[in-house]
Scaffold this active site. Sequence first.
Site, mmCIF file in Angstrom:
data_model
loop_
_atom_site.group_PDB
_atom_site.id
_atom_site.type_symbol
_atom_site.label_atom_id
_atom_site.label_comp_id
_atom_site.label_asym_id
_atom_site.label_seq_id
_atom_site.Cartn_x
_atom_site.Cartn_y
_atom_site.Cartn_z
ATOM 1 N N SER A 133 -59.542 17.818 11.717
ATOM 2 C CA SER A 133 -58.148 17.902 12.073
ATOM 3 C C SER A 133 -57.573 16.614 12.660
ATOM 4 C CB SER A 133 -57.966 19.030 13.098
ATOM 5 O OG SER A 133 -58.692 18.742 14.275
ATOM 6 N N SER A 160 -64.038 17.581 13.459
ATOM 7 C CA SER A 160 -62.702 16.976 13.330
ATOM 8 C C SER A 160 -62.566 15.508 13.693
ATOM 9 C CB SER A 160 -61.702 17.769 14.164
ATOM 10 O OG SER A 160 -61.299 18.894 13.436
ATOM 11 N N LYS A 186 -54.637 11.451 19.541
ATOM 12 C CA LYS A 186 -54.364 12.715 18.830
ATOM 13 C C LYS A 186 -53.475 13.601 19.700
ATOM 14 C CE LYS A 186 -56.922 16.522 16.618
ATOM 15 N NZ LYS A 186 -58.266 17.102 16.422
#
Length: 479
Positions: free
Chosen positions: A154, A178, A79
Amino acid sequence: MDLNSLTVAGTVAAIRERQVTATALAEDFYRKIAAEDREIHSYLSVSKERAMAAAASVDALAGRGDPLPPLAGVPMAIKDVMVTRGVCTTAGSKILENYIPPYDCTAVARLEAAGAVVLGKTNCDEFAMGSSTENSAYGPVRNPRDKTRVPGGSSGGSAAAVAAGFAVAALGSDTGGSIRQPASFCGVVGLMPTYGRVSRYGLIAFASSLDHIGPLAHSVKDAAILLGIIAGRDPLDSTSADVPVPDYAAEIGKPVRGMRIGVPKEYFPEGMDAEVRTAAEDAIQLLAAKAGCGVVPISLPHTPYAIPTYYLVATAEASSNLARYDGVRYGHRSRESATLSEMYRRSRHEGFGAEVKRRIMLGTYALSAGYYDAYYLKAQKVRTLLTRDFEEAFKQVDAIITPTSPTPAFKLGEKVDDPLSMYLADIFTVTADLVGVPGISIPCGNSREGLPIGMQIMARHFDEPTLFRLGHAYEHAAA
Ligand code: GLN
C-alpha cells in the site's frame, strides 16, 4: 544536481560543502513534483511552509558553519498514514478527508529533529489495505517505470516518489508487505524493521500486532542511515522495544564471507514466474560466488498457511481499530441522519471504501462469539507455528533470501475486481510481518519488459545489521 539519484549521504555532503542550500534543493524538488507528479500522483499533499521552515533552519546552521545534523536538508516524503501536526492526514480515505492531526508521529518527528525536510504526504491504499494503491479514495498512483502499471501497495506513493526523484527517501508502513512489495515494483530499496524496532506512535492503526514503519530509499546504505534515526524506544508506544540502536550505517561494507543464506523451497514453487525465479536465484549465486556466502536449502513448512492466517489476524485487528471512525471523533460526519445510530451507519457507509468495508466485515465475523475459537484463535496458533519455522531455520542459517513478490508490477485495473488474486500479491511478504522478523527488498534485475524485480532478505529479530551487510554486499557485487 540530478534529483533522480541523490542519496541521503550525498545530499548532506552537498549541503555541508555549500554546493547547494537546503532551501534551493527543496525548491528544486517542488518544481519537479509540480511538473511531473500530475501523471504519477505519488503525493496527496505537499507541506511547503513546514518544509521551507525546516530547510531555512538547516541553512542557518550551515551559514554559521555549525555542525549539521545527520539528515540536514534531506528532502523526504511521508506515507499519509503517519500523522503530522497541522498537516492534513487522510490515510487515503474519504473518512479523514479534512483531518488535521494535533500531534506528530514519532518517526516523522525524529526525522525532522535530524534535519530532514518533509516535502509532503504520499498516496496509499485506504488505511494501508491493498497491494496496488488502487484502493486510495483519491485515485491510484502510476508506476514511474511503466505508467500503465501499478506501483505496488500500500505504500505505492512513497515507492513511486523515490523512484521518480520526487524525494530522496520516504517512510512507508508495512503490515503484510506494504513497504517491500512496492519497493520491488518500483525498483527501490524498502526495509521493514523488526516489530517494535520503530515506534508506531502516530501511525494510523491498521492491524496493531503487524504494523511497522520503515524507510524506502535508493540504496541499502540510505535505508541503514534512516533506520538509525527512527529506531529506538519511545515512551509513547509501549510495544517499542528497549533494545539499543546499533550504528547501522557502520555495517555497510563489512564482510559477509561465511554467512549462511537459507533458500526456502516453499518460496520458489513450481510454476512460478520464470523471470522472478531466475533473478532471485542469480542474486543468491552472486552472493555465493563474489562475496563468499554459503547457500543452504531450507524448508519453512507452514508457508502455505501464511496468507489465510494473515487475512484473519489483519482483518480482525482492523475491524477493532477502525471502530473509532464513527463520525463523532474524527473526519467525515453524515449530514442527513435523523438518529444517532443512523449517523454512525451513514458516516461509515459514506466514508469508507469497498475494500475497507470488506475487511471490517471479515474481521467482525472472525471475532464473533462462536467463531472466535475457530478463526482468530486458530490463526494465532498457526502464527506460532510460522514463528517456529523461522526459529528452526535460523539455527542453520544467518539470513533467508526469497523473491519479494511473485510477479513484477501488474497492470492498473488488472486485479481490482479479484480480491483473492490481489491478496496473493503478498504471498512472500506476509510471513515476516506475522513472525515479526525484519525484511528488506532490494532491486535484483529487470524483466524482459524492463520491469524491476526485487529480492527479499530476512534475518533474526533485531538483526537488521545482517540485512544491511548482505544487502550492500549484493549491491556491490551486482554493480
Ligand atoms: N497488501 C496487504 C493487505 O492488503 C498488506 C498491506 C500492508 O502491508 N499494509 O493487507
